[in-house]
Design an enzyme around this catalytic site. Structure first.
Site, short mmCIF file in Angstrom:
data_model
loop_
_atom_site.label_atom_id
_atom_site.label_comp_id
_atom_site.label_asym_id
_atom_site.label_seq_id
_atom_site.Cartn_x
_atom_site.Cartn_y
_atom_site.Cartn_z
N CYS A 114 0.82 -1.22 0.00
CA CYS A 114 0.00 0.00 0.00
C CYS A 114 0.84 1.27 0.00
CB CYS A 114 -0.96 0.00 1.18
SG CYS A 114 -1.88 -1.54 1.29
N HIS A 240 -3.07 6.82 3.01
CA HIS A 240 -3.59 5.58 2.45
C HIS A 240 -4.89 5.23 3.17
CE1 HIS A 240 -4.18 1.50 1.37
NE2 HIS A 240 -3.75 1.00 2.52
N ASN A 269 -10.24 -0.49 1.16
CA ASN A 269 -8.79 -0.38 1.03
C ASN A 269 -8.39 -0.94 -0.34
OD1 ASN A 269 -6.02 -0.84 1.09
ND2 ASN A 269 -6.00 -1.55 3.20
N1 COA Z 1 -17.84 -8.20 11.47
C1 COA Z 1 -18.22 -8.39 12.75
N2 COA Z 1 -17.35 -8.64 13.74
C2 COA Z 1 -16.04 -8.69 13.42
C3 COA Z 1 -15.59 -8.51 12.11
C4 COA Z 1 -16.55 -8.25 11.11
N3 COA Z 1 -16.21 -8.05 9.81
N4 COA Z 1 -14.25 -8.61 12.10
C5 COA Z 1 -13.85 -8.86 13.35
N5 COA Z 1 -14.96 -8.92 14.16
C6 COA Z 1 -15.02 -9.17 15.60
C7 COA Z 1 -13.85 -9.98 16.11
O1 COA Z 1 -14.07 -11.34 15.92
C8 COA Z 1 -13.83 -9.58 17.56
O2 COA Z 1 -14.82 -10.32 18.23
P1 COA Z 1 -14.57 -10.85 19.73
O3 COA Z 1 -14.40 -9.62 20.54
O4 COA Z 1 -15.82 -11.62 20.02
O5 COA Z 1 -13.33 -11.69 19.67
C9 COA Z 1 -14.29 -8.13 17.55
O6 COA Z 1 -14.92 -7.92 16.28
C10 COA Z 1 -13.17 -7.14 17.71
O7 COA Z 1 -12.10 -7.51 16.85
P2 COA Z 1 -10.85 -6.60 16.67
O8 COA Z 1 -9.90 -7.28 15.73
O9 COA Z 1 -10.32 -6.18 18.01
O10 COA Z 1 -11.51 -5.34 15.95
P3 COA Z 1 -10.86 -3.97 15.58
O11 COA Z 1 -11.70 -2.90 16.13
O12 COA Z 1 -9.39 -3.93 15.88
O13 COA Z 1 -11.01 -3.93 14.00
C11 COA Z 1 -9.73 -4.21 11.99
C12 COA Z 1 -10.36 -4.90 13.19
C13 COA Z 1 -9.09 -5.27 11.10
C14 COA Z 1 -10.82 -3.48 11.23
C15 COA Z 1 -8.68 -3.19 12.50
O14 COA Z 1 -7.80 -3.81 13.40
C16 COA Z 1 -7.90 -2.59 11.39
O15 COA Z 1 -8.41 -1.88 10.55
N6 COA Z 1 -6.57 -2.82 11.36
C17 COA Z 1 -5.73 -2.29 10.35
C18 COA Z 1 -5.83 -3.16 9.14
C19 COA Z 1 -5.27 -2.49 7.94
O16 COA Z 1 -5.38 -1.32 7.79
N7 COA Z 1 -4.69 -3.31 7.08
C20 COA Z 1 -4.21 -2.90 5.82
C21 COA Z 1 -3.00 -2.10 5.94
S1 COA Z 1 -2.56 -1.56 4.36
#
Ligand code: COA
Length: 318
Positions: A114, A240, A269
C-alpha cells in the site's frame, strides 16, 4: 531528488459494487460493524473481463489524456501492484503495449504494497534523474478481491479493486521530498499472494493498526522537516485509505484534521490505488484546481511505508 509536478490524474473502478449488506450475506458481519470499525460502506470487485491489468490500462489512459499528453510523450512507466495478472510480463510492459508507449525508456513494476504508489513516485523521480526525460506515468492498481478469504470476516470486508494513475512532469524548481521505509517483518503481519495458488491475504489487524498510527505521523513529520514546511503551509493530507479510524487518530495527533481527506467509505482499502484514487476524487470535487501542496503517506504489507510531499498542478476538471 528530482522534483515532480503532478499534471494529470485518472482512475478506474470495476463494475461490481459490493455493499456491506451484500457481505453480510456471505460472512457473519453487519453494515453497522464494518462502517463503525472501518468507515467502509462499499467497495468494487472485478467481474468478467476485468482484472488488475484492465483497470491499470484504463486509469493510465485517462491520466495521460487529462495531462493533455499522448502516450508517445511518456518517458518512464512505473506500476505499483501486489496483484498483477502475471508474474511476467510486468503490468507496466502490458500497459506500454496497450497504450503504444515508446521503447528505450524505463518500464517496470514494483511491489511495496500500500506504499507502492509513493515508492513508485520516488522511483520515477530517480529514473528521470538518471535516465533523462520529462514525463513519468505512475500507476497503482489492484484486484484484491481475488486474494480474499471470504471465510475471514476480519479481513475480507476491508479490501476492494481499483486503479489510480498520475502523470508527473519533471520540475527543476523544487526537490521531491520523500520518506521511504520498511520494517521487514518476520512475524508477517500482512501476507498475501503466497504461491502456489490459491493465495489469500492474511493479516493481524490489531498489529497493523498499531503500526499505522505510529508510522503515519512520524513519516509525515520527516517529510515536512525535509521540505522545510509546517502543517499550516500544507493544503491537504492524503493518507492511504485503510481504516477511517486510523486516519482520524493521525489527524488528531498532527493537528489540522480538516486537511485530512477521506473517501474510504466508497472503495474500501484498494492498496496501491488508494492515494491516486483519493487525489482523483478530490480533483473531481473541485478541491485541487490550482497549485496545491499535498502531503501523502502510504503504509502496508512488508511492512512498508512512504511519505511524500506532492506538488500538484492539475488545473480545472475537463
Ligand atoms: N464483522 C463483525 N465482527 C467482526 C468482524 C466483522 N467483519 N471482524 C472482526 N470482528 C469481531 C472480532 O471477531 C472480535 O470479536 P470478539 O471480541 O468476540 O473476539 C471483535 O470484532 C473485535 O475484533 P478486533 O480485531 O479487536 O476489531 P478492531 O476494532 O481492531 O477492528 C480491523 C479490526 C481489522 C478493522 C482493524 O484492526 C484494522 O483496521 N486494522 C488495520 C488493518 C489495515 O489497515 N490493514 C491494511 C493495511 S494496508
Amino acid at each position: 531528488m528530482t522534483g515532480l509536478k503532478m499534471i494529470g490524474i485518472g482512475r478506474a473502478l470495476p463494475g461490481r459494487c459490493v455493499t456491506n449488506d451484500d457481505l453480510s450475506k456471505i460472512v457473519e458481519t453487519s453494515d453497522a460493524w464494518i462502517s463503525e470499525r472501518t468507515g467502509i460502506r462499499r467497495r468494487y470487485y472485478c467481474g468478467e473481463g476485468e482484472s488488475t491489468n484492465t483497470l491499470i490500462v484504463s486509469a493510465a489512459r485517462q491520466a495521460v489524456a487529462n495531462a493533455g499528453l499522448t502516450p508517445e510523450d511518456i518517458d518512464c512507466v512505473i506500476v505499483a501492484t501486489v496483484s498483477s495478472d502475471y508474474a511476467s510480463p510486468s503490468v507496466a510492459c502490458l500497459l506500454q503495449a496497450e497504450l503504444g508507449i515508446r521503447e528505450n525508456i524505463p518500464v517496470m513494476d514494483i511491489n511495496a504494497a500500500c506504499a507502492g504508489f509513493l515508492y513508485g513516485t520516488a522511483t520515477a523521480s530517480g529514473m528521470l534523474q538518471v535516465y533523462g526525460g520529462r514525463y513519468a506515468l505512475v500507476v497503482g492498481g489492484e484486484q484484491l478481491s481475488r486474494l480474499m478469504d471470504m471465510n475471514d470476516r476480519s479481513t475480507c470486508v476491508l479490501f476492494g479493486d481499483a486503479a489510480g494513475a498520475a502523470v508527473y512532469e519533471r520540475d527543476e524548481t523544487a526537490d521531491l521530498c520523500v520518506d521511504l521505509g520498511s520494517r521487514g517483518n518476520l512475524e508477517i503481519e500482512i501476507q498475501g499472494c503466497a504461491r502456489p495458488e490459491p493465495s489469500v491475504i492474511k493479516m493481524n489487524g490489531n498489529a497493523v493498526f498499531r503500526f499505522a498510527v505510529g508510522v503515519i505521523p512520524s513519516s509525515l513529520n520527516r517529510v515536512m522537516a525535509k521540505a522545510g514546511l509546517t502543517m499550516d503551509q500544507i493544503d491537504w493530507v492524503v493518507c492511504h485509505q485503510a481504516n477511517a479510524r486510523i486516519i482520524d487518530h493521525c489527524a488528531k495527533k498532527l493537528g489540522a484534521p480538516e486537511k485530512f481527506y477521506k473517501n474510504i467509505d466508497r472503495y474500501g482499502n484498494t492498496s496501491a490505488a488508494s492515494i491516486p484514487l483519493a487525489l482523483y476524487d478530490m480533483w473531481q470535487e473541485g478541491l485541487l484546481q490550482h497549485e496545491e501542496k499535498v502531503l501523502a503517506v502510504g503504509f502496508g504489507g512488508g511492512l512498508t511505508w512512504a511519505g511524500a510531499l506532492l506538488n500538484l498542478s492539475l488545473g480545472a476538471v475537463k
